[in-house]
Design a protein around this motif. Structure first.
Motif, PDB file in Angstrom:
ATOM      1  N   ARG A  36       0.842  -1.206   0.000  1.00 49.75           N
ATOM      2  CA  ARG A  36       0.000   0.000   0.000  1.00 49.75           C
ATOM      3  C   ARG A  36       0.876   1.254   0.000  1.00 49.75           C
ATOM      4  O   ARG A  36       0.630   2.201   0.740  1.00 49.75           O
ATOM      5  N   PRO A  94       3.121   4.825  10.309  1.00 46.24           N
ATOM      6  CA  PRO A  94       1.994   5.363   9.557  1.00 46.24           C
ATOM      7  C   PRO A  94       2.314   5.387   8.048  1.00 46.24           C
ATOM      8  O   PRO A  94       3.470   5.531   7.660  1.00 46.24           O
ATOM      9  N   ARG A  95       1.285   5.248   7.241  1.00 47.15           N
ATOM     10  CA  ARG A  95       1.497   5.152   5.795  1.00 47.15           C
ATOM     11  C   ARG A  95       2.184   6.381   5.236  1.00 47.15           C
ATOM     12  O   ARG A  95       2.972   6.292   4.309  1.00 47.15           O
ATOM     13  N   LEU A 281      -9.750   9.961 -10.260  1.00 46.26           N
ATOM     14  CA  LEU A 281      -9.870  10.008  -8.806  1.00 46.26           C
ATOM     15  C   LEU A 281     -11.269  10.449  -8.388  1.00 46.26           C
ATOM     16  O   LEU A 281     -11.781  10.025  -7.361  1.00 46.26           O
ATOM     17  N   LEU A 282     -11.872  11.302  -9.185  1.00 42.50           N
ATOM     18  CA  LEU A 282     -13.187  11.817  -8.814  1.00 42.50           C
ATOM     19  C   LEU A 282     -14.295  10.863  -9.191  1.00 42.50           C
ATOM     20  O   LEU A 282     -15.221  10.622  -8.432  1.00 42.50           O
ATOM     21  N   PRO A 285     -12.324   6.269  -8.252  1.00 44.15           N
ATOM     22  CA  PRO A 285     -10.986   6.189  -7.661  1.00 44.15           C
ATOM     23  C   PRO A 285     -10.416   4.779  -7.706  1.00 44.15           C
ATOM     24  O   PRO A 285      -9.222   4.599  -7.631  1.00 44.15           O
ATOM     25  N   GLU A 294     -16.674  -0.320   0.303  1.00 45.06           N
ATOM     26  CA  GLU A 294     -17.485   0.452   1.254  1.00 45.06           C
ATOM     27  C   GLU A 294     -16.651   0.764   2.482  1.00 45.06           C
ATOM     28  O   GLU A 294     -15.811  -0.023   2.894  1.00 45.06           O
ATOM     29  N   LYS A 295     -16.889   1.917   3.068  1.00 40.22           N
ATOM     30  CA  LYS A 295     -16.130   2.262   4.267  1.00 40.22           C
ATOM     31  C   LYS A 295     -16.868   1.828   5.534  1.00 40.22           C
ATOM     32  O   LYS A 295     -17.834   1.095   5.452  1.00 40.22           O
ATOM     33  N   VAL A 296     -16.407   2.273   6.679  1.00 39.32           N
ATOM     34  CA  VAL A 296     -16.850   1.912   8.025  1.00 39.32           C
ATOM     35  C   VAL A 296     -16.489   0.457   8.344  1.00 39.32           C
ATOM     36  O   VAL A 296     -16.978  -0.462   7.720  1.00 39.32           O
TER      37      VAL A 296
END
Lengths: 296, 311, 255
Positions: A36, A94-95, A281-282, A285, A294-296
């Motif tokens: 990553r 950290p990344r 990216l917009l 992405p 999906e996040k969370v």
């Protein structure tokens, strides 16, 4: 008729550039997959490949396939060392720290190698190992250089796909990029797999460096910056971490660049590439082949 | 309005420093060159403070800060040249407008790119920086006076000790007041955890946009002061290497520390310019060999800052 | 008066229907527990209510206002606060700042007041600070105000997250597995705290919990979920005897 022939000619030229971008983009995408990390130093490995080939061709009289082989070994070694020295100590940092380190490595390589007693900061003419020949195919022309670029790129891609999809090493790489923790639990040697990824990616960048210098025979220590960034954009366009995405992305970026130069103006070339980046990216992405996460 | 009362100690200190500097420069105890780099160090501090707001406090990593610095410089130079400004009073609105211009560009570009995180934001800001560089290199196509890749020449020299020093002190106080208010607190919340911030009702995209455009505003002001100090601009003064300068200052000073940024800015300018005096010209390239090594060492040794640790 | 009404809520991820047409309602002042095996879709329901996910279908009515498509940051302003399953504090901020940030979200001075330090700034700040201190005291965290939140022991972090949620002065509080990772003694303390919270703040509470001792103790009503659907609803007594519930929990921890 003339427009069609011009268009086809631009396509051939675009493919030539795109093939090189694809080779570099593969290294970005593979490293991003396992770590990553945007390996900013990757463009400099590409530059290193060009310089090693330059010294091999101009100082020693050796056959071209040996130039490729030795260059690949050297850039692979450079990739391996960079990972071990600069990135490995930061595995749990950290990344952004890792990213800043990558920027640091890139700047160091450029400015260290630009010192007077090394490669210097000047442009150097790259000796072509053979005469340029142009074959006229009535609608468009193709040079022996372009044929070599297509052939070498194709062979590299086939070998890479065999490595990734047919060997246990490739399986390990895919497992690590899917989920590092689970891969470790399954007994995969994470460190060795990451090293291998850097080695393979750097070898491909070395090949890219030679091909690029044969096609555009002016080399310089800063030559890796823009092709590096553009190839990374190619990797993002294809879907970061996705092997075939990097190839397609490279071709698309190479084509766009040649077309913008041919139909608009070469000064807008870089601008258009970054506009492509913003759009990707917009709008998506995750890239052309990427899946939505999906996040969370 | 307790702006001045609350900051009385800082203001007193600032006035003292100013008087000392004025005396030293007035009696020509130090060379013109030292005076110039002293003013330059204030500009660097101001611009780095902008990046600290964006990255150190709000956690939005930017590799394109020098682009906003450049926008401020070019906007101010263009305005003062086309309006024929040559005094400090006339320059104040130009200065303000250059900051607002850079902030506005930051706002507009921030709307799309601040949705991205970490490394993707890095590459997007890097891309924007390169785009600005391309535009500046071709700027003579839009207006001859901008100079394109030949550089922008003949900018009036307006930046003096009073202007550079007091603008910097004033904006440091303004920044401090924002940091120690609910807005600064929300910025730090966003840096710590975006989802939790949304969970307590912080409009995270608005806060990121606010921090980003304010940071760009500071860079724009810094750029405008720079343009009218050196009277010559070249696109290469505003490329990625310059962005990395500011980044190093923020990291050395400590992310999320105003005082740290001030020290680090002074040390940085002293170090870089000092080397110019000590090292012979042909050895100057060595700087950029050691700076990246220093950066890498810093990341391994103290990733949160050398002078102060920030939260 | 219904504080919250969920009607036919659906949410899928790829091919999986995480929440499959669920409906239930919560009366004002009531405490409702949501239980169910792992992966039953409980947290997804919370993420839907709090705007972190957008539902595919269905309504979420908060005092008769449909909030189904609002972004997450709008909900605290309406009076909905939540805690997270795996704790989401601002780790590097102090305990005090964690609570203060939530107090200051609700109304405050504008940017100019902050920059020029107007009276509004000082008045709002001192009121907010006092309120934050009171909450910290209520949750027994006095003396730890200046510690970084990430350095607190686990149980205190849980309490801090509750304090931060209550600083928003919510009408509806959503609590996601407050007892996760706690031992029985800590759970007892938590039951006590939750009961005190109910007494002190007039609140409607929805709580997701695995620890039956906790959820059965403080809930007026239980909703049982399995595979994204509601399989039972009723008082704790009724639910304990429900056949479907026992089946769903077979092999899991006994009720």
């Amino acid at each position: 008729m003339e427009t069609i022939s011009y268009l086809l000619q631009q396509c051939v030229n675009g493919l030539q550039l795109g093939a090189v971008y694809a080779l570099i983009a593969l290294g970005y995408t593979m490293v991003y997959g396992v770590l990553r990390l945007i390996n900013f130093a990757h463009g400099d490995i590409f530059m290193l490949g060009a310089f090693i080939a330059y010294y091999l061709i101009s100082k020693f009289d050796i056959p071209i396939y040996l130039v490729f082989a030795i260059t690949m070994v050297c850039t692979a070694a450079a990739g391996y060392i960079i990972e071990k020295v600069a990135y490995k100590p930061l595995r749990n940092a950290p990344r952004i720290s890792l990213l800043i380190t990558a920027v640091g490595v890139s700047l160091f390589l450029e400015y260290f190698l630009s010192l007077k007693f090394l490669f210097t900061a000047n442009y150097i003419g790259f000796p072509r190992p053979f005469e340029v020949q142009v074959y006229d195919l009535s609608l468009f022309t193709v040079t022996n250089i372009q044929l070599i670029i297509f052939a070498v790129t194709a062979v590299s891609l086939v070998l890479l796909f065999l490595l990734i999809y047919k060997t246990k090493y490739g399986k390990a790489m895919r497992a690590v990029s899917y989920d590092q923790e689970v891969a470790a639990l399954m007994g995969i040697n994470i460190d060795a797999t990451i090293s291998l990824t850097f080695i393979v990616g750097a070898a491909l960048a070395g090949v890219g460096g030679i091909l690029y210098s044969i096609a555009y025979p002016q080399i310089n220590v800063f030559m890796g910056i823009m092709p590096g960034i553009k190839s990374f954009i190619a990797a993002v366009l294809g879907g970061i971490g996705i092997i075939h995405g990097a190839v397609l992305g490279g071709l698309v970026i190479g084509m766009s660049e040649v077309f913008v130069s041919g139909f608009l103006s070469s000064t807008f070339r870089d601008g258009v590439i970054f506009i492509i980046l913003f759009l990707v990216l917009l709008l998506k992405p995750s890239g052309i082949f990427g899946k939505r996460i999906e996040k969370v | 309005m307790k702006f001045f009362w609350e900051a009385r100690k800082v203001i007193l200190l600032a006035v003292l420093i100013y008087l000392v500097l004025k005396a030293v420069f007035g009696f020509q105890l130090l060379s013109q060159y030292i005076e110039q780099i002293t003013l330059f160090s204030f500009i660097v501090i101001l611009t780095s403070l902008g990046l600290n707001v964006i990255y150190g406090y709000t956690g939005q990593f930017s590799l394109g800060h020098a682009a906003f610095y450049g926008i401020g410089a070019y906007v101010s130079a263009y305005l003062s040249k086309s309006l024929g400004v040559d005094g400090i009073l006339g320059f104040m609105p130009v200065l303000f407008l250059s900051g607002v211009g850079a902030g506005l560009v930051g706002y507009l570009i921030g709307i799309p790119i601040l949705r991205l995180r970490d490394d993707f934001l890095a590459i997007a800001t890097l891309g924007f920086g390169t785009l600005v560089r391309v535009i500046l290199d071709n700027s003579d196509r839009f207006s001859e006076v901008l100079g394109g890749s030949r550089g922008f020449v003949g900018i009036p020299r307006i930046t003096n000790l009073e202007l550079a020093f007091f603008v910097t002190v004033f904006l440091i106080l303004v920044t401090r007041n924002i940091i120690f208010s609910r807005f600064g607190l929300f910025w730090r919340c966003v840096k710590n955890d975006e989802l939790a911030s949304q969970g307590i009702g912080i409009n995270t995209s608005r806060m990121k946009l606010m921090a980003f455009s304010y940071g760009c505003f500071l860079a724009g002001i810094g750029g405008a002061l720079y343009a009218h100090l050196y009277t010559f601009l070249h696109p290469s003064n505003f490329d990625i290497l310059k962005s990395i300068d500011f980044l190093i200052i923020v990291i050395v000073g400590g992310m999320g520390s105003i005082v740290g940024t001030i020290y680090a800015g002074l040390i940085w300018v002293g170090f870089i310019e000092g080397l110019r005096i000590v090292l012979p010209a042909e050895m100057l390239d060595l700087r950029w060999v050691f700076i990246p090594l220093f950066l890498i060492a810093l990341m391994m040794w103290r990733p949160y800052g050398l002078i102060r640790k920030g939260g | 008066m219904k504080a919250l009404a969920i009607e036919g809520l659906e949410k899928g991820f790829g091919g999986v229907r995480a929440v499959d047409g669920i409906s239930f309602s919560v009366e004002e002042g009531e405490t409702v527990g949501i239980i169910g095996p792992n992966g039953a879709g409980k947290t997804t329901v919370f993420n839907l209510i709090t705007g972190f996910y957008r539902p595919d279908r269905g309504k979420i009515l908060f005092y008769d206002k449909n909030i189904a498509h609002l972004p997450p940051h709008k909900l605290p302003r309406l009076g909905i606060a939540r805690t997270f399953q795996n704790l989401r504090l601002f780790g590097k901020l102090t305990v005090f700042e964690n609570v203060l940030s939530a107090v200051l979200v609700r109304g405050g001075y504008n940017l100019l007041s902050a920059v020029f330090r107007s009276t509004d700034y000082f008045v709002t700040e001192s009121k907010a600070e006092e309120k934050a201190r009171k909450l910290i005291e209520f949750f027994n965290l006095t003396g730890k105000e200046d510690q970084a939140a990430e350095n607190l022991p686990y149980g205190e972090q849980r309490r801090l997250e509750l304090a931060r949620a209550l600083a928003l002065e919510p009408k509806l509080l959503l609590v996601d597995e407050p007892g996760a990772g706690m031992n029985p003694i800590e759970i007892q303390g938590l039951v006590q705290t939750m009961n005190e919270v109910k007494r002190r703040f007039s609140l409607t509470i929805v709580i997701i919990e695995h620890q039956m001792g906790l959820v059965m103790n403080i809930s007026d009503k239980i909703v049982v979920m399995d595979f994204g659907e509601k399989i039972a609803e009723g008082t704790p007594e009724q639910v304990k005897k429900d056949k479907k519930v026992i089946e769903a929990y077979l092999g899991e921890e006994p009720l």
